[in-house]
Design a protein around this motif. Structure first.
Motif, PDB file in Angstrom:
ATOM      1  N   GLY A  29       0.985  -1.253  -0.122  1.00 20.83           N
ATOM      2  CA  GLY A  29      -0.074   0.168  -0.074  1.00 20.83           C
ATOM      3  C   GLY A  29       0.907   1.316   0.093  1.00 20.83           C
ATOM      4  N   ALA A  30       1.576   1.539  -1.156  1.00 23.75           N
ATOM      5  CA  ALA A  30       2.462   2.687  -1.194  1.00 23.75           C
ATOM      6  C   ALA A  30       1.717   3.833  -1.348  1.00 23.75           C
ATOM      7  CB  ALA A  30       3.209   2.464  -2.280  1.00 23.75           C
ATOM      8  N   GLY A  31       0.436   4.114  -1.863  1.00 28.60           N
ATOM      9  CA  GLY A  31      -0.253   5.444  -1.900  1.00 28.60           C
ATOM     10  C   GLY A  31      -0.817   5.416  -0.542  1.00 28.60           C
ATOM     11  N   GLU A  32      -1.893   6.682  -0.704  1.00 32.32           N
ATOM     12  CA  GLU A  32      -2.649   7.008   0.403  1.00 32.32           C
ATOM     13  C   GLU A  32      -3.736   6.137   0.178  1.00 32.32           C
ATOM     14  OE1 GLU A  32      -4.196  10.975   2.664  1.00 32.32           O
ATOM     15  OE2 GLU A  32      -3.215  11.280   0.737  1.00 32.32           O
ATOM     16  N   ASN A 103      -7.073  19.091  -1.701  1.00 31.84           N
ATOM     17  CA  ASN A 103      -7.040  18.129  -2.751  1.00 31.84           C
ATOM     18  C   ASN A 103      -8.382  17.848  -3.079  1.00 31.84           C
ATOM     19  OD1 ASN A 103      -4.335  17.646  -0.913  1.00 31.84           O
ATOM     20  ND2 ASN A 103      -3.938  18.038  -2.783  1.00 31.84           N
ATOM     21  N   LEU A 104      -8.470  17.543  -4.510  1.00 32.07           N
ATOM     22  CA  LEU A 104      -9.806  16.749  -4.954  1.00 32.07           C
ATOM     23  C   LEU A 104      -9.080  15.412  -5.416  1.00 32.07           C
ATOM     24  CD1 LEU A 104     -11.631  19.419  -6.854  1.00 32.07           C
ATOM     25  CD2 LEU A 104     -11.834  18.776  -4.635  1.00 32.07           C
ATOM     26  N   VAL A 105      -9.735  14.131  -4.958  1.00 33.67           N
ATOM     27  CA  VAL A 105      -9.342  13.272  -5.364  1.00 33.67           C
ATOM     28  C   VAL A 105     -10.207  11.953  -5.945  1.00 33.67           C
ATOM     29  CG1 VAL A 105      -7.290  13.324  -3.545  1.00 33.67           C
ATOM     30  CG2 VAL A 105      -9.512  12.461  -2.842  1.00 33.67           C
ATOM     31  N   THR A 106      -9.886  11.041  -6.548  1.00 32.33           N
ATOM     32  CA  THR A 106     -10.724   9.785  -6.991  1.00 32.33           C
ATOM     33  C   THR A 106     -10.239   8.800  -6.164  1.00 32.33           C
ATOM     34  OG1 THR A 106      -9.484   9.209  -8.864  1.00 32.33           O
ATOM     35  CG2 THR A 106     -11.086  11.038  -9.066  1.00 32.33           C
ATOM     36  N   GLY A 107     -10.985   7.762  -6.258  1.00 34.28           N
ATOM     37  CA  GLY A 107     -10.724   6.329  -5.699  1.00 34.28           C
ATOM     38  C   GLY A 107     -11.313   5.763  -4.782  1.00 34.28           C
ATOM     39  N   GLN A 108     -11.814   4.565  -4.770  1.00 35.05           N
ATOM     40  CA  GLN A 108     -12.441   4.051  -3.542  1.00 35.05           C
ATOM     41  C   GLN A 108     -11.615   3.511  -2.428  1.00 35.05           C
ATOM     42  OE1 GLN A 108     -15.857   5.337  -4.029  1.00 35.05           O
ATOM     43  NE2 GLN A 108     -16.527   3.403  -3.078  1.00 35.05           N
ATOM     44  N   PHE A 109     -10.407   3.352  -2.762  1.00 32.74           N
ATOM     45  CA  PHE A 109      -9.319   2.721  -1.650  1.00 32.74           C
ATOM     46  C   PHE A 109      -8.178   3.426  -1.867  1.00 32.74           C
ATOM     47  CE2 PHE A 109      -6.533  -0.360  -0.245  1.00 32.74           C
ATOM     48  CZ  PHE A 109      -7.029  -0.679   1.032  1.00 32.74           C
ATOM     49  N   GLU A 110      -7.606   3.346  -2.852  1.00 38.83           N
ATOM     50  CA  GLU A 110      -6.209   4.169  -2.926  1.00 38.83           C
ATOM     51  C   GLU A 110      -6.743   5.392  -3.711  1.00 38.83           C
ATOM     52  OE1 GLU A 110      -1.444   3.303  -4.042  1.00 38.83           O
ATOM     53  OE2 GLU A 110      -2.947   1.677  -4.144  1.00 38.83           O
ATOM     54  N   LEU A 111      -6.303   6.534  -3.451  1.00 40.39           N
ATOM     55  CA  LEU A 111      -6.495   7.893  -3.793  1.00 40.39           C
ATOM     56  C   LEU A 111      -5.647   8.415  -4.760  1.00 40.39           C
ATOM     57  CD1 LEU A 111      -7.734   9.325  -0.511  1.00 40.39           C
ATOM     58  CD2 LEU A 111      -8.965   8.602  -2.138  1.00 40.39           C
ATOM     59  N   VAL A 112      -6.362   9.038  -5.922  1.00 36.89           N
ATOM     60  CA  VAL A 112      -5.613   9.685  -6.941  1.00 36.89           C
ATOM     61  C   VAL A 112      -5.896  11.138  -6.929  1.00 36.89           C
ATOM     62  CG1 VAL A 112      -5.087   9.911  -9.388  1.00 36.89           C
ATOM     63  CG2 VAL A 112      -5.040   7.825  -8.309  1.00 36.89           C
ATOM     64  N   GLU A 113      -4.929  12.202  -6.928  1.00 39.61           N
ATOM     65  CA  GLU A 113      -5.364  13.390  -7.038  1.00 39.61           C
ATOM     66  C   GLU A 113      -5.812  13.963  -8.439  1.00 39.61           C
ATOM     67  OE1 GLU A 113      -3.694  18.019  -5.931  1.00 39.61           O
ATOM     68  OE2 GLU A 113      -2.373  16.273  -5.999  1.00 39.61           O
ATOM     69  N   VAL A 114      -6.949  14.758  -8.617  1.00 45.10           N
ATOM     70  CA  VAL A 114      -7.357  15.105  -9.494  1.00 45.10           C
ATOM     71  C   VAL A 114      -6.887  16.598 -10.077  1.00 45.10           C
ATOM     72  CG1 VAL A 114      -9.671  15.766 -10.983  1.00 45.10           C
ATOM     73  CG2 VAL A 114      -9.484  14.012  -9.335  1.00 45.10           C
ATOM     74  N   ALA A 159     -26.534  15.474 -15.032  1.00 42.88           N
ATOM     75  CA  ALA A 159     -25.290  15.180 -15.158  1.00 42.88           C
ATOM     76  C   ALA A 159     -24.934  15.233 -13.723  1.00 42.88           C
ATOM     77  CB  ALA A 159     -24.543  16.165 -16.126  1.00 42.88           C
ATOM     78  N   THR A 160     -24.145  14.071 -13.298  1.00 38.04           N
ATOM     79  CA  THR A 160     -23.411  13.929 -11.868  1.00 38.04           C
ATOM     80  C   THR A 160     -21.751  13.420 -12.200  1.00 38.04           C
ATOM     81  OG1 THR A 160     -25.403  13.529 -11.166  1.00 38.04           O
ATOM     82  CG2 THR A 160     -23.445  13.031  -9.626  1.00 38.04           C
ATOM     83  N   VAL A 161     -21.072  14.180 -11.412  1.00 40.69           N
ATOM     84  CA  VAL A 161     -19.610  13.776 -11.425  1.00 40.69           C
ATOM     85  C   VAL A 161     -19.444  13.521  -9.874  1.00 40.69           C
ATOM     86  CG1 VAL A 161     -18.725  16.194 -11.594  1.00 40.69           C
ATOM     87  CG2 VAL A 161     -17.056  14.047 -12.159  1.00 40.69           C
ATOM     88  N   ARG A 162     -18.640  12.354  -9.402  1.00 33.84           N
ATOM     89  CA  ARG A 162     -18.415  12.307  -8.032  1.00 33.84           C
ATOM     90  C   ARG A 162     -16.920  12.146  -8.006  1.00 33.84           C
ATOM     91  NH1 ARG A 162     -22.578   8.998  -9.653  1.00 33.84           N
ATOM     92  NH2 ARG A 162     -24.425   9.375  -8.667  1.00 33.84           N
ATOM     93  N   LEU A 163     -16.704  12.923  -6.602  1.00 32.23           N
ATOM     94  CA  LEU A 163     -15.241  12.794  -6.402  1.00 32.23           C
ATOM     95  C   LEU A 163     -15.150  12.962  -4.988  1.00 32.23           C
ATOM     96  CD1 LEU A 163     -13.159  15.740  -7.558  1.00 32.23           C
ATOM     97  CD2 LEU A 163     -15.779  15.587  -7.839  1.00 32.23           C
ATOM     98  N   LYS A 164     -13.920  13.095  -4.371  1.00 34.78           N
ATOM     99  CA  LYS A 164     -13.704  13.491  -3.034  1.00 34.78           C
ATOM    100  C   LYS A 164     -12.851  14.846  -2.652  1.00 34.78           C
ATOM    101  CE  LYS A 164     -13.832   8.579  -1.351  1.00 34.78           C
ATOM    102  NZ  LYS A 164     -14.066   7.970  -2.885  1.00 34.78           N
ATOM    103  N   VAL A 165     -13.034  15.381  -1.748  1.00 32.67           N
ATOM    104  CA  VAL A 165     -12.439  16.522  -1.222  1.00 32.67           C
ATOM    105  C   VAL A 165     -11.534  16.059   0.121  1.00 32.67           C
ATOM    106  CG1 VAL A 165     -12.144  18.835  -0.016  1.00 32.67           C
ATOM    107  CG2 VAL A 165     -14.077  18.115  -1.588  1.00 32.67           C
ATOM    108  N   LYS A 166     -10.200  16.182   0.112  1.00 28.12           N
ATOM    109  CA  LYS A 166      -9.257  15.455   1.211  1.00 28.12           C
ATOM    110  C   LYS A 166      -8.537  17.129   1.915  1.00 28.12           C
ATOM    111  CE  LYS A 166      -5.162  13.793  -0.052  1.00 28.12           C
ATOM    112  NZ  LYS A 166      -4.097  14.417   0.677  1.00 28.12           N
ATOM    113  N   THR A 167      -8.478  17.045   3.140  1.00 32.50           N
ATOM    114  CA  THR A 167      -7.684  18.041   3.893  1.00 32.50           C
ATOM    115  C   THR A 167      -6.899  17.382   4.793  1.00 32.50           C
ATOM    116  OG1 THR A 167      -8.007  19.841   5.296  1.00 32.50           O
ATOM    117  CG2 THR A 167      -9.584  18.210   5.570  1.00 32.50           C
TER     118      THR A 167
END
Length: 267
Positions: A29-32, A103-114, A159-167
């Motif tokens: 698990g090298a990522g976040e 940061n805006l990120v995607t991913g259910q498990f390992e996060l990737v910055e958008v 129209a819907t786009v889903r992502l996450k906000v990270k702090t």
């Protein structure tokens, strides 16, 4: 040779302000990693459910960040307008996040910055790429990592786009929730597009594998201390040290990192 097994598992107090998921572990698990997320794929994965009762020896630490899912939605009548409004609001949110320390990120498990550089790859349907929709990606890449393109959909009316906000988590969970809430409110509507928070907060940890040596040291110290009660005629066997790092949320802001070890005293 007579072995005396030790029960290496014990209870931990849990706090229920935000929901906890079962413990998870991964070989790499090298990522976040989102602590409270679970993979839904039926494919073979190194990430599995771990014991509901983790060992008593491990490492408890504050999580690195808090994340919350958001949706950007538009219900304009014309499909092209809906897409343009959602896209404009997404790009505005990306710029504001970078400026304000989110940061805006995607991913259910390992996060990737958008970012502005990769948002079209993360949301190919929103970018209007031919034959590239999130549903197609899910069907073709069931065994791929959770950092696959995030959800964009248009049901013909919305129209819907889903992502996450990270702090960064540098205080209470309430403080993190307030900061994310303030960020969401700071992004102005674009036409009929709006941004909406969904669900509760989840915690993240960066590269759980980096804590392996510290967990090894703690297990060794605990095992040596237990063995000291039996005298020089007794030896020690430790098992499970080759397993993946596991983690479990144990408070509103803390995670418990461990290896599902066991040890026994022998004569």
């Amino acid at each position: 040779m007579k072995a005396i097994p030790f029960a290496a598992f014990g209870g931990l107090a849990l706090f229920a302000t935000i929901p906890f998921a079962p413990a998870l572990f991964a070989q790499d698990g090298a990522g976040e990693i989102v602590v409270t997320a679970q993979r839904l794929s039926n494919s073979v994965s190194p990430i599995q459910l771990a014991s509901p009762n983790p060992p008593v020896i491990g490492l408890k630490r504050m999580a690195d960040s808090a994340v919350r899912t958001i949706e950007i939605v538009s219900d304009s009548r014309e499909a092209g307008m809906r897409r343009r409004e959602v896209q404009a609001m997404l790009l505005d949110a990306i710029d504001r996040a970078k400026r304000d320390g989110f940061n805006l990120v995607t991913g259910q498990f390992e996060l990737v910055e958008v970012t502005r550089a990769n948002w079209q790859d993360q949301f190919p349907g929103l970018a209007g790429k031919p034959n590239a929709t999130e549903d197609d990606e899910d069907e073709d890449d069931e065994d791929e990592d959770d950092a696959a393109p995030a959800a964009f959909e248009d049901d013909g009316s919305t129209a819907t786009v889903r992502l996450k906000v990270k702090t960064k988590l540098d205080g209470s969970i309430g403080s993190a929730q307030q900061k994310i809430g303030a960020f969401v409110k700071s992004v102005p509507a674009n036409g009929r597009a709006q941004i909406q928070p969904r669900g509760g907060l989840a915690l993240t940890i960066i590269n759980p594998e980096q804590y392996r040596d510290e967990i090894y040291r703690r297990i060794a110290a605990g095992a040596k201390h237990a063995n000291s009660f039996y005298g020089p005629d007794y030896g020690l066997d430790v098992t499970g040290l080759d397993q993946g790092i596991a983690w479990k949320q144990v408070s509103n802001t803390e995670v418990f990192l461990y290896i599902p070890y066991g040890f026994s005293i022998r004569k």
